[in-house]
Design a protein around this motif. Structure first.
Motif, PDB file in Angstrom:
ATOM      1  N   ALA A  55       0.714  11.301 -10.291  1.00  0.00           N
ATOM      2  CA  ALA A  55      -0.480  11.163  -9.563  1.00  0.00           C
ATOM      3  C   ALA A  55      -1.730  11.313 -10.673  1.00  0.00           C
ATOM      4  O   ALA A  55      -2.732  10.390 -10.514  1.00  0.00           O
ATOM      5  CB  ALA A  55      -0.725  11.955  -8.532  1.00  0.00           C
ATOM      6  N   ASP A  60      -4.419   5.060  -9.577  1.00  0.00           N
ATOM      7  CA  ASP A  60      -4.135   3.991  -8.236  1.00  0.00           C
ATOM      8  C   ASP A  60      -2.992   4.101  -7.672  1.00  0.00           C
ATOM      9  O   ASP A  60      -2.888   3.299  -6.865  1.00  0.00           O
ATOM     10  CB  ASP A  60      -4.393   2.543  -8.991  1.00  0.00           C
ATOM     11  CG  ASP A  60      -5.898   2.276  -9.191  1.00  0.00           C
ATOM     12  OD1 ASP A  60      -6.797   2.967  -8.993  1.00  0.00           O
ATOM     13  OD2 ASP A  60      -5.967   1.568 -10.308  1.00  0.00           O
ATOM     14  N   GLN A  62       0.360   5.468  -5.356  1.00  0.00           N
ATOM     15  CA  GLN A  62       0.607   6.249  -4.207  1.00  0.00           C
ATOM     16  C   GLN A  62       2.023   6.553  -4.249  1.00  0.00           C
ATOM     17  O   GLN A  62       2.938   5.901  -4.799  1.00  0.00           O
ATOM     18  CB  GLN A  62       0.701   5.220  -2.773  1.00  0.00           C
ATOM     19  CG  GLN A  62       1.334   6.046  -1.500  1.00  0.00           C
ATOM     20  CD  GLN A  62      -0.017   6.892  -1.058  1.00  0.00           C
ATOM     21  OE1 GLN A  62      -1.198   6.328  -1.046  1.00  0.00           O
ATOM     22  NE2 GLN A  62       0.352   7.881  -0.585  1.00  0.00           N
ATOM     23  N   ARG A  88      -3.097  10.866  -2.091  1.00  0.00           N
ATOM     24  CA  ARG A  88      -2.151   9.920  -2.874  1.00  0.00           C
ATOM     25  C   ARG A  88      -0.687  10.550  -2.663  1.00  0.00           C
ATOM     26  O   ARG A  88      -0.014   9.690  -3.556  1.00  0.00           O
ATOM     27  CB  ARG A  88      -2.697   9.490  -3.796  1.00  0.00           C
ATOM     28  CG  ARG A  88      -3.980   8.605  -4.131  1.00  0.00           C
ATOM     29  CD  ARG A  88      -4.153   7.942  -5.378  1.00  0.00           C
ATOM     30  NE  ARG A  88      -4.614   8.950  -6.255  1.00  0.00           N
ATOM     31  CZ  ARG A  88      -3.982   9.134  -7.473  1.00  0.00           C
ATOM     32  NH1 ARG A  88      -2.841   8.586  -7.403  1.00  0.00           N
ATOM     33  NH2 ARG A  88      -4.445  10.006  -8.358  1.00  0.00           N
TER      34      ARG A  88
END
Length: 235
Positions: A55, A60, A62, A88
């Motif tokens: 992460a 960007d 997930q 995320r």
């Protein structure tokens, strides 16, 4: 008693996890040669450290993480929620085989249990974390074949012989080894781990490179320091 491992951008409480943060996991997360994955799955997340590192690395992305040990899953969930990446990261306290998903993954990673032929650990939770058989890898490869995006990759860290076995097994699921990182403790030592990458496209050559952990006893190599510098406070 809490057992906190502090990184530059997050911290990991591993007090309720049978398998603690280890070299295999942090090397897997730091050496993956993929920088634009939007959907990531970490299979057997344990403390959550691999998911957290990915992460951080892929801003960007997930990241979904699965963990079947209930105590470890609860701890990983807390570690996620205590991080700046909480929005995320999603923890699924289940096996990957039971995931109910409609999307595809650009990257599936795992530092899996790999003591396939050894005596089982008498500690039930450590046994769960460390031991498996080839059915696990067959099911993981089958899952990847169904749920990878067209350019998606599965990346695993495995002992050398098992890596070769899994690479041969992957072909049955139309997945092919495209790259491997051969990890040794010291320069000239035998390879003790391989980070292997599988994708949908057959290749005639495998991208191979060597990674050495130590330059001398108690002294990490420059390559190791460079790989972990974005994460470890010591570097």
């Amino acid at each position: 008693m809490a057992s906190i491992f502090r990184f530059k951008q997050f911290e990991v409480d591993q007090s309720d996890c049978a398998m603690k943060i280890n070299t295999d996991g942090v090397l897997l997360a730091s050496l993956i040669d993929m920088h634009d994955a939007k959907r990531i799955l970490d299979v057997g997340t344990g403390t959550g450290v691999i998911a957290l590192m990915l992460a951080q690395r892929m801003g960007d992305s997930q990241v979904d993480a699965v963990e079947i040990d209930k105590l470890a899953a609860a701890m990983a969930h807390r570690n996620f929620n205590n991080s700046i990446f909480r929005d995320r990261l999603v923890l699924h306290a289940t096996a990957f085989q039971h995931l109910q998903i409609t999307h595809h993954y650009d990257l599936i990673v795992s530092n899996p249990p790999f003591y396939t032929d050894s005596l089982h650990n008498p500690d039930a939770r450590k046994k769960l974390a460390r031991h498996t058989d080839l059915n696990f890898f067959g099911e993981l490869l089958q899952f990847g074949s169904s749920h990878l995006s067209p350019q998606g990759k599965i990346v695993l860290i495995l002992p050398t012989q098992l890596a070769e076995t899994v690479a041969a097994l992957a072909i049955e699921y139309r997945l092919y080894c495209s790259a491997e990182i051969q990890i040794s403790s010291f320069d000239g030592d035998p390879v003790i781990r391989k980070i292997v990458t599988f994708g949908r496209m057959p290749t005639t050559t495998i991208d191979e490179r060597v990674f050495v952990i130590y330059k001398s006893k108690g002294m990490y190599s420059d390559s190791y320091k460079q790989a972990l510098a974005p994460y470890f406070l010591a570097f």
